[in-house]
Every structure is written in structure tokens, then in C-alpha cells.
Scaffold this motif. Structure first.
Motif, short mmCIF file in Angstrom:
data_model
loop_
_atom_site.label_atom_id
_atom_site.label_comp_id
_atom_site.label_asym_id
_atom_site.label_seq_id
_atom_site.Cartn_x
_atom_site.Cartn_y
_atom_site.Cartn_z
N GLU A 7 10.81 10.88 2.08
CA GLU A 7 10.66 11.74 3.24
C GLU A 7 11.63 11.28 4.33
OE1 GLU A 7 6.75 12.20 4.72
OE2 GLU A 7 5.89 12.81 2.78
N PRO A 8 12.46 12.18 4.84
CA PRO A 8 13.37 11.81 5.94
C PRO A 8 12.62 11.70 7.26
CG PRO A 8 13.57 14.13 5.45
CD PRO A 8 12.63 13.58 4.42
N HIS A 9 13.25 11.09 8.23
CA HIS A 9 12.64 11.03 9.55
C HIS A 9 13.71 10.87 10.62
CE1 HIS A 9 12.60 6.64 8.39
NE2 HIS A 9 13.18 6.56 9.58
N PRO B 256 28.41 -11.29 12.55
CA PRO B 256 27.16 -11.86 12.04
C PRO B 256 26.06 -11.70 13.07
CG PRO B 256 28.65 -13.58 12.79
CD PRO B 256 29.42 -12.29 12.88
N GLY B 257 24.81 -11.65 12.59
CA GLY B 257 23.73 -11.45 13.53
C GLY B 257 22.37 -11.82 12.96
N LEU B 258 21.36 -11.58 13.76
CA LEU B 258 19.97 -11.85 13.40
C LEU B 258 19.14 -10.62 13.74
CD1 LEU B 258 17.84 -13.97 12.47
CD2 LEU B 258 17.55 -14.56 14.88
N GLY B 259 18.37 -10.14 12.75
CA GLY B 259 17.56 -8.95 12.94
C GLY B 259 16.08 -9.27 12.95
N VAL B 260 15.34 -8.47 13.68
CA VAL B 260 13.88 -8.57 13.73
C VAL B 260 13.32 -7.19 13.46
CG1 VAL B 260 13.88 -8.22 16.24
CG2 VAL B 260 11.89 -9.25 15.14
N GLY B 261 12.21 -7.13 12.75
CA GLY B 261 11.60 -5.84 12.46
C GLY B 261 10.10 -5.91 12.44
N LEU B 262 9.48 -4.80 12.77
CA LEU B 262 8.01 -4.71 12.78
C LEU B 262 7.62 -3.35 12.24
CD1 LEU B 262 5.47 -5.74 15.48
CD2 LEU B 262 5.52 -3.36 14.73
N ILE B 263 6.63 -3.34 11.36
CA ILE B 263 6.03 -2.10 10.87
C ILE B 263 4.54 -2.16 11.12
CG2 ILE B 263 5.49 -0.72 8.83
CD1 ILE B 263 8.15 -1.44 7.67
N ARG B 264 4.04 -1.13 11.76
CA ARG B 264 2.60 -1.00 12.00
C ARG B 264 2.11 0.26 11.30
NH1 ARG B 264 0.48 -1.74 17.93
NH2 ARG B 264 0.83 -3.90 17.28
N SER B 265 1.17 0.09 10.38
CA SER B 265 0.65 1.21 9.59
C SER B 265 -0.85 1.35 9.79
CB SER B 265 0.96 0.98 8.11
OG SER B 265 0.24 1.89 7.30
N THR B 266 -1.31 2.59 9.80
CA THR B 266 -2.75 2.83 9.87
C THR B 266 -3.43 2.44 8.57
OG1 THR B 266 -2.41 5.12 9.14
CG2 THR B 266 -2.47 4.72 11.52
N PHE C 264 13.81 2.44 16.72
CA PHE C 264 12.43 2.84 16.49
C PHE C 264 12.39 4.13 15.67
CE2 PHE C 264 13.95 4.29 20.61
CZ PHE C 264 13.75 5.65 20.55
N ALA C 265 11.31 4.29 14.94
CA ALA C 265 11.07 5.51 14.15
C ALA C 265 9.58 5.60 13.91
CB ALA C 265 11.84 5.47 12.83
N PHE C 266 9.12 6.83 13.66
CA PHE C 266 7.68 7.06 13.47
C PHE C 266 7.45 7.98 12.28
CE2 PHE C 266 8.52 6.18 17.93
CZ PHE C 266 7.65 5.13 18.17
N PRO C 267 7.76 7.49 11.06
CA PRO C 267 7.39 8.28 9.88
C PRO C 267 5.88 8.37 9.75
CG PRO C 267 8.24 6.14 9.25
CD PRO C 267 8.42 6.24 10.73
N ARG C 268 5.42 9.13 8.79
CA ARG C 268 4.01 9.46 8.67
C ARG C 268 3.11 8.22 8.67
NH1 ARG C 268 2.17 12.52 3.32
NH2 ARG C 268 4.03 11.32 2.73
N GLY D 72 0.81 -1.21 0.00
CA GLY D 72 0.00 0.00 0.00
C GLY D 72 0.84 1.25 0.00
N GLY D 73 0.37 2.30 0.67
CA GLY D 73 1.11 3.55 0.75
C GLY D 73 2.16 3.57 1.82
N LEU D 74 2.30 2.48 2.57
CA LEU D 74 3.19 2.45 3.73
C LEU D 74 4.62 2.76 3.37
CD1 LEU D 74 3.98 1.80 6.62
CD2 LEU D 74 3.94 -0.63 6.00
N PHE D 75 5.17 2.13 2.35
CA PHE D 75 6.58 2.23 2.09
C PHE D 75 6.96 3.40 1.21
CE2 PHE D 75 6.68 -1.33 4.46
CZ PHE D 75 6.24 -2.49 3.85
N GLY D 76 5.98 4.08 0.63
CA GLY D 76 6.30 5.25 -0.17
C GLY D 76 7.01 6.32 0.62
#
Length: 241
Positions: free
Chosen positions: A109-111, A180-190, A146-150, A10-14
Motif C-alpha cells: 500500500e502506498p502512502h 555518512p550519517g546516523l539515522g533514527v526511526g520510530l514506528i508506533r502501531s495500534t 514522518f508518514a501515517f500508513p494504516r 505482526g500486521g504492522l509491516f504488511g
């Protein structure tokens, strides 16, 4: 990375202005994006106690920069400043940074981004005899970001195991390392809801160990996803007395 990914999920990653990651699961893509847009993936490893086994009791200050390609002519620039404190044999720190995707199509857009990190050396094996001795070091580093873009919340984590060879002696010391490592990520969008996942990660570089209380390092890193890009980083640190 192909620019068509601006409309993925959707528009999340724009708002992040990153390229296409074709044939990827949505959770993998979300993990990748949350990592590269927050300190664990936007900035390469901190050159700290987890690598050097430097147990100095002073406060440490770090300046960090990372650059990652969007396409042939455009790049994402990441800037960060960190401070850490000794806690027993470990160090705990915090990072404040700025994620700046520099593109010309108007979708970037920067954040502001932030994070917390924990580093500790867990094994140090002495090699050789003075004055030519060295140490084979193994550490652990855990980072959150953590980050909180639009209209979006991004949370990430990265656990890595730095392995380094530290030469002893006076003057300038060159310290090669990999992590070496292991990463985890979460994105929550309206708009699109929540996606999360796990991906492998890698950092590696060379540090110039402090002359007095100063150090420089250069490194590369990657979150492993098909069509994902490497990030190159520079860092400088000083221990306050």
C-alpha cells in the motif's frame, strides 16, 4: 529482500510491502522501515548548500526520485518535491513525497510522506589557484520525516556530514560527494506497540552544478541493516530569482 517479512512485527509491516530482514532486532527493523518509508531514507541527499556551499539568497525548488529493489522484479518508487529558504548561512526546507511499493501480491500500500531538512556548510578549504582552483567542503545536514500508513505512525531522523570537492569556474561543474550519517526511526502501531532504534547510513553521488540556476544530481544511499537494499536517486533543482 525475502517477502516473508510482510508478517514481521505482526500486521504492522504488511502495509509497507517490504521484504524479510532475518536475524534482526525488532528495534533495528523498525528503524530501517521508518527511514526507507519517509524522506530521509526513501530519497537520497538533497544537493544543496551543505554540499556546494552555495549561499545564494534565493528560494530553491527540488524534484527528487528514489528507487529501491523489493526483489528481482519488483521495486519501491519514491517521489518527492522540496522547497528551501535561506536562513543566515544555512537553508531550511520542507519535503512532500509519495512512497509507492509496486508489487503484485496485494500486500503493498502506498502512502504520503513528509519531512523537514536543515543544511549548512561548516568548512570550506580553498585548493589551488584560479582558474583551476577548487574547494574541499564539509557540511552538515539534518532531516526529519514522518508518514501515517494504516494504523501506524512513523517518525524518522537522519544526521549526515556531506564531504565534497567543488571545482570553481564557469560552465558545467562536476561535484563528487559522500555523506555518512546516523539515522533514527520510530514506528508506533495500534497492533504491536512502539519500536525505535539507531542505524548507520550512507549517501554518495555526483552533482552537475547549475548552469545559471539549474542543477542535476545522481546518487546512491543505504541504511545499514543486514539484507537491506541500496537506493538509487535522481534529483533536479532550480533557484528562483
Amino acid at each position: 529482500m525475502r517477502r516473508s517479512f510482510h508478517i514481521a512485527l505482526g500486521g504492522l509491516f504488511g502495509v509497507l510491502c517490504v521484504g524479510s530482514l532475518s536475524a534482526q532486532d525488532a528495534s533495528d527493523s523498525a528503524t530501517y522501515l521508518s527511514l526507507i518509508a519517509t524522506p530521509p531514507g526513501a530519497l537520497t541527499s538533497t544537493f544543496d548548500v551543505a554540499i556546494t556551499d552555495d549561499t545564494t539568497r534565493h528560494v530553491g525548488f527540488y524534484g527528487r526520485y528514489g528507487i529501491q529493489s523489493l526483489d528481482t522484479h519488483e521495486y519501491t518508487h519514491n517521489f518527492g518535491v522540496s522547497v528551501d529558504f535561506p536562513v543566515g548561512p544555512a537553508r531550511i526546507g520542507a519535503t512532500l513525497g509519495y512512497h509507492w511499493p509496486n508489487c503484485t501480491d496485494g500486500l503493498c500500500e502506498p502512502h504520503v510522506m513528509g519531512g523537514i531538512n536543515y543544511g549548512q556548510n561548516i568548512v570550506s578549504v580553498l585548493l589551488g589557484k584560479d582558474p583551476s582552483s577548487a574547494s574541499f567542503n564539509v557540511g552538515i545536514e539534518v532531516q526529519t520525516g514522518f508518514a501515517f500508513p494504516r494504523d501506524t505512525a512513523m517518525v524518522s531522523g537522519l544526521a549526515s556530514v556531506p564531504v565534497a570537492l567543488v571545482h570553481h569556474g564557469t560552465g558545467l561543474q562536476v561535484v563528487p560527494y559522500i555523506a555518512p550519517g546516523l539515522g533514527v526511526g520510530l514506528i508506533r502501531s495500534t497492533i504491536t506497540g512502539t519500536e525505535a532504534g539507531l542505524l548507520l547510513a550512507f549517501n554518495g553521488g555526483v552533482g552537475l552544478v547549475r548552469v545559471g540556476s539549474f542543477a542535476l544530481d545522481a546518487s546512491v544511499g543505504r541504511i545499514f541493516l543486514k539484507d537491506g537494499n541500496w537506493i538509487a536517486g535522481l534529483g533536479a533543482s532550480i533557484q528562483a530569482h
